[in-house]
Write a protein that holds these residues in place. Structure first.
Motif, PDB file in Angstrom:
ATOM      1  N   ARG A 261      -3.706   2.867 -15.107  1.00 39.62           N
ATOM      2  CA  ARG A 261      -2.854   1.854 -14.830  1.00 39.62           C
ATOM      3  C   ARG A 261      -2.751   0.855 -15.959  1.00 39.62           C
ATOM      4  O   ARG A 261      -2.095  -0.248 -15.830  1.00 39.62           O
ATOM      5  N   LYS A 262      -3.276   1.177 -17.046  1.00 35.65           N
ATOM      6  CA  LYS A 262      -3.065   0.312 -18.219  1.00 35.65           C
ATOM      7  C   LYS A 262      -3.746  -1.306 -17.920  1.00 35.65           C
ATOM      8  O   LYS A 262      -3.099  -2.193 -18.029  1.00 35.65           O
TER       9      LYS A 262
ATOM     10  N   GLU B 179       1.228  -7.490  -9.383  1.00 30.33           N
ATOM     11  CA  GLU B 179       0.059  -6.780 -10.197  1.00 30.33           C
ATOM     12  C   GLU B 179      -1.045  -6.749  -9.218  1.00 30.33           C
ATOM     13  O   GLU B 179      -1.207  -7.665  -8.249  1.00 30.33           O
ATOM     14  N   PRO B 180      -2.028  -5.751  -9.201  1.00 29.80           N
ATOM     15  CA  PRO B 180      -3.191  -5.754  -8.522  1.00 29.80           C
ATOM     16  C   PRO B 180      -4.183  -6.953  -8.764  1.00 29.80           C
ATOM     17  O   PRO B 180      -4.166  -7.239 -10.091  1.00 29.80           O
ATOM     18  N   LYS B 181      -4.919  -7.788  -7.934  1.00 26.07           N
ATOM     19  CA  LYS B 181      -5.779  -8.506  -8.313  1.00 26.07           C
ATOM     20  C   LYS B 181      -7.307  -7.835  -8.745  1.00 26.07           C
ATOM     21  O   LYS B 181      -7.968  -8.543  -9.404  1.00 26.07           O
ATOM     22  N   SER B 182      -7.396  -6.675  -8.116  1.00 22.84           N
ATOM     23  CA  SER B 182      -8.601  -5.926  -8.422  1.00 22.84           C
ATOM     24  C   SER B 182      -8.543  -4.565  -8.437  1.00 22.84           C
ATOM     25  O   SER B 182      -7.704  -3.983  -7.518  1.00 22.84           O
TER      26      SER B 182
ATOM     27  N   SER C 122       0.820  -1.182  -0.063  1.00 25.09           N
ATOM     28  CA  SER C 122      -0.008   0.088  -0.022  1.00 25.09           C
ATOM     29  C   SER C 122       0.972   1.203   0.027  1.00 25.09           C
ATOM     30  O   SER C 122       2.270   1.063  -0.094  1.00 25.09           O
ATOM     31  N   LEU C 123       0.326   2.364   0.199  1.00 23.59           N
ATOM     32  CA  LEU C 123       0.983   3.738   0.290  1.00 23.59           C
ATOM     33  C   LEU C 123       2.328   3.729   1.461  1.00 23.59           C
ATOM     34  O   LEU C 123       3.096   4.266   1.232  1.00 23.59           O
TER      35      LEU C 123
ATOM     36  N   VAL D 109     -13.312  -4.198 -10.433  1.00 24.72           N
ATOM     37  CA  VAL D 109     -12.814  -4.896 -11.683  1.00 24.72           C
ATOM     38  C   VAL D 109     -11.728  -5.909 -11.361  1.00 24.72           C
ATOM     39  O   VAL D 109     -10.822  -5.452 -10.654  1.00 24.72           O
ATOM     40  N   SER D 110     -11.734  -7.198 -11.823  1.00 26.03           N
ATOM     41  CA  SER D 110     -10.571  -7.926 -11.625  1.00 26.03           C
ATOM     42  C   SER D 110     -10.738  -8.789 -12.736  1.00 26.03           C
ATOM     43  O   SER D 110     -11.072  -8.592 -13.766  1.00 26.03           O
ATOM     44  N   ASN D 111      -9.717 -10.131 -12.687  1.00 28.74           N
ATOM     45  CA  ASN D 111      -9.511 -11.000 -13.848  1.00 28.74           C
ATOM     46  C   ASN D 111      -8.995 -10.089 -14.900  1.00 28.74           C
ATOM     47  O   ASN D 111      -9.343 -10.208 -15.869  1.00 28.74           O
ATOM     48  N   PHE D 112      -7.578  -9.648 -14.691  1.00 31.55           N
ATOM     49  CA  PHE D 112      -7.071  -8.590 -15.626  1.00 31.55           C
ATOM     50  C   PHE D 112      -6.558  -9.487 -16.644  1.00 31.55           C
ATOM     51  O   PHE D 112      -5.863 -10.571 -16.891  1.00 31.55           O
TER      52      PHE D 112
END
Length: 354
Positions: free
Chosen positions: A277-278, A239-242, A101-102, A338-341
């Motif tokens: 974040r593309k 990478e973020p998961k969601s 996190s930050l 949003v997930s499942n990138f």
């Protein structure tokens, strides 16, 4: 053997506010919505924490616990900028950094970039640099794996440094309350307590098969971690998961049309975050919290990837209809995730449903 440091900034948002505005120093400070709002506490200074105020608490509740607390709105752009400065300090010591996190991150310092001699010395030097250059304090946990390092960083807050070496790990884990285990929330902890499982030593008495039967696949993790086994590596390009955006309303919303208007605003903001974040995802999840605090989530997975606000609002509104039919009561919070990138090198998929 790995050398892992977990750095956790102390009351980060509040500490930045107290650094930048001297009038906030030494007083109970809450970063979050106004005390008469439905917002929640983002973080609280240590002066405020003495009254029992903590992150994610409703601001109205925090105001009752400490009527003299000062409430300030978050300045996330400032916090992001300070976080970037902190990570620049980290990079002096290692290139293997996994931000959580930050205000917290794992560092793999197995390779001693500056030749300081030990992970403890590296942690001390990082804490010193943060204090001298940014006028902030951080707590550090040092161990041979991520789980123990993270737990260690929380032992002596604020401005703490705790080292748990290989010879101490199993004893440490045996004494650890189950509430401290990764993935153990209030519901799981209550279940464990009902089963007379209060510490790591209690979990250790069960076989792996027994833990899996009681807790599903998490049981395998509990079986390994209570023995000090955590093979997870520090992932520098995690990478973020969601990605999600949600909003708690100042007044409950009862009309579906008004809910859809709010979802459109949320979708626009979420699409901006995804595009910056593309990222494009296939699974869209709607989150609804009702006036009685009942929380409902519904998801829909598309056949393609999207980052378009039109798709996000269309799917979330489709999901909303059956939910409000099933639970006909006002809504206090709406959110979209949003997930499942899409894989970064994938060229497939469409930008939107339309």
């Amino acid at each position: 053997m790995r050398k892992i440091i977990h750095i956790d900034m102390d009351a980060f948002y509040a500490a930045v506010e107290q650094r930048d505005f001297p009038e906030y120093r030494g007083i109970p400070l809450v970063v979050g919505g106004p005390p008469d709002s439905r917002g929640v506490v983002a973080t609280a200074s240590y002066e405020a924490r003495r009254y029992g105020i903590h992150s994610a608490m409703p601001c109205s509740r925090a105001a009752k616990l400490c009527p003299n607390a000062v409430f300030v709105s978050p300045r996330f752009e400032v916090y992001k900028a300070v976080s970037a400065e902190i990570r620049a300090i980290f990079r002096r010591y290692t290139d293997i950094i996994e931000p959580l996190s930050l205000d917290e991150a794992y560092l793999d310092v197995t390779t001693d970039k500056q030749g300081l001699g030990s992970a403890i010395d590296i942690a001390k030097d990082i804490k010193r640099a943060i204090r001298e250059e940014l006028q902030l304090t951080a707590s550090a946990g040092v161990s041979v794996n991520k789980f123990v390092a993270k737990i260690a960083s929380d032992i002596d807050k604020p401005d703490g440094l705790t080292f748990i070496g290989p010879s101490r790990i199993e004893t440490f884990m045996e004494r650890l309350p189950v509430e401290k285990f990764f993935g153990v929330g209030k519901v799981t902890a209550a279940k464990m307590n009902r089963l007379q499982l209060f510490t790591g030593a209690d979990l250790k008495r069960l076989t792996e098969a027994e833990l899996v039967r009681l807790f599903g696949k998490s049981g395998r993790f509990y079986y390994r971690i209570v023995r000090g086994i955590d093979d997870r590596s520090v992932e520098p390009h995690r990478e973020p998961k969601s990605v999600a955006v949600e909003d708690t309303f100042s007044q409950d919303i009862a009309q579906v049309a008004a809910m859809e208007e709010e979802l459109a605003k949320i979708a626009e903001k979420l699409a901006g975050r995804l595009q910056s974040r593309k990222l494009r995802g296939r699974t869209i999840t709607l989150k609804v919290k009702f006036a009685d605090f009942r929380l409902i989530t519904r998801s829909n997975s598309l056949s393609h990837y999207t980052d378009a606000s039109e798709a996000l609002v269309a799917i979330s509104c489709q999901l909303l209809g059956p939910v409000v039919e099933q639970y006909p009561m006002p809504v206090r919070l709406l959110g979209i995730a949003v997930s499942n990138f899409e894989e970064p090198d994938s060229a497939s998929g469409q930008l939107s449903l339309f």
